[in-house]
Design a protein around this motif. Structure first.
Motif, PDB file in Angstrom:
ATOM      1  N   VAL A   1      47.516  15.959  65.449  1.00  0.00           N
ATOM      2  CA  VAL A   1      47.493  17.465  65.107  1.00  0.00           C
ATOM      3  C   VAL A   1      47.824  18.330  66.535  1.00  0.00           C
ATOM      4  O   VAL A   1      47.951  17.461  67.556  1.00  0.00           O
ATOM      5  N   ARG A   2      48.373  19.430  66.316  1.00  0.00           N
ATOM      6  CA  ARG A   2      48.848  20.165  67.471  1.00  0.00           C
ATOM      7  C   ARG A   2      47.787  21.138  67.793  1.00  0.00           C
ATOM      8  O   ARG A   2      47.496  21.860  67.162  1.00  0.00           O
ATOM      9  N   LEU A   3      47.459  21.238  69.124  1.00  0.00           N
ATOM     10  CA  LEU A   3      46.668  22.171  70.030  1.00  0.00           C
ATOM     11  C   LEU A   3      47.149  23.707  70.131  1.00  0.00           C
ATOM     12  O   LEU A   3      48.054  23.898  70.563  1.00  0.00           O
ATOM     13  N   VAL A   4      46.413  24.513  69.166  1.00  0.00           N
ATOM     14  CA  VAL A   4      47.158  26.026  69.313  1.00  0.00           C
ATOM     15  C   VAL A   4      46.370  27.083  70.088  1.00  0.00           C
ATOM     16  O   VAL A   4      46.617  27.940  70.103  1.00  0.00           O
ATOM     17  N   GLY A   5      44.856  26.645  70.157  1.00  0.00           N
ATOM     18  CA  GLY A   5      44.113  27.619  70.804  1.00  0.00           C
ATOM     19  C   GLY A   5      42.786  26.581  71.177  1.00  0.00           C
ATOM     20  O   GLY A   5      42.417  25.874  70.592  1.00  0.00           O
ATOM     21  N   ARG A   6      41.887  27.214  72.370  1.00  0.00           N
ATOM     22  CA  ARG A   6      40.821  26.695  72.668  1.00  0.00           C
ATOM     23  C   ARG A   6      39.817  27.986  73.091  1.00  0.00           C
ATOM     24  O   ARG A   6      40.102  28.979  73.423  1.00  0.00           O
ATOM     25  N   PHE A   7      38.574  27.421  72.760  1.00  0.00           N
ATOM     26  CA  PHE A   7      37.454  28.352  73.305  1.00  0.00           C
ATOM     27  C   PHE A   7      36.513  27.807  73.966  1.00  0.00           C
ATOM     28  O   PHE A   7      36.269  26.337  74.034  1.00  0.00           O
TER      29      PHE A   7
END
Length: 219
Positions: free
Chosen positions: A152-158
């Motif tokens: 999968v492709r990383l599009v955001g983080r928190f």
């Protein structure tokens, strides 16, 4: 003139506190019900979800597929237009603020994209840390495996600031269902009630509909 203060609860519900002279009133969002499968290895079919949505007093049903990955992480499939809720040490939290990139959005359905939450202070220069053999990249746009052969492709983080040590990987619901061979199935529902709904009555009706398949918890 009344002073109005707003703040967010653990589950992301907006609370409004109105202070008038020496009197303080609190107006909270309607209660949230969590429905979780009784057997950790089981899941609910779409027909059960439709029955829940049809119960009088239910305003909204959020579908989740939660795949525990051991002690340190969970992969969570979620519809792209709902809150990124996760459970840590028995409490429900929501990812209220994205630190980098973006959250999931409706156009992500069917796309192999991920939003990752991790404990504060656990980031690294080369990556965001390992999860049971996974190496999560820190660069938005990079890809990684959530399971063998499924990238999968990383599009955001928190940042998970008020939870335990777990990491959480959010995928579009249909993508998570495909990755873990759970097509059309979920493990958790979060149910919002209509403002005038009777909490105990709705809870009893949901328990009658679901029987032994799931547990209804007031959050």
């Amino acid at each position: 003139m009344a002073k109005v203060v707003r703040f967010t609860s653990l589950i992301g519900a907006l609370l409004t506190v109105t202070i008038i002279g020496a009197t303080t009133t609190v107006q909270a969002a309607p209660p949230l019900l969590e429905i979780r499968v009784t057997d950790a290895q089981a899941s609910l079919e779409e027909s059960a979800v439709a029955q829940v949505a049809a119960v009088s007093g239910v305003a909204r049903v959020e579908r989740y597929l939660i795949i525990p990955g051991g002690e340190d992480h969970a992969v969570i499939g979620v519809e792209s237009d709902v809150a990124l809720r996760f459970i840590s040490e028995g409490k429900v939290y929501s990812a209220a603020r994205i630190e980098a990139g973006r959250g999931l959005r409706p156009g992500d359905a069917g796309q192999r994209v991920a939003v990752v939450g991790m404990p504060a202070g656990m980031g690294g220069m080369g990556g965001m840390g390992g999860m049971a053999g996974m190496e999560i990249p820190s660069t938005i746009g990079s890809s990684f495996e959530v399971k063998a052969g499924f990238r999968v492709r990383l599009v955001g983080r928190f940042t998970v600031s008020r939870a335990g040590k777990e990491h959480f990987i959010f995928l579009p619901l249909d993508v998570a269902q495909r990755a873990y061979d759970r097509q059309g199935r979920v493990t958790h529902l979060f149910v919002s009630l209509a403002p005038a709904a009777n909490l105990e009555q709705v809870k009893r009706e949901l328990e009658a509909v679901l029987g032994a398949k799931a547990t209804v918890v007031v959050r």
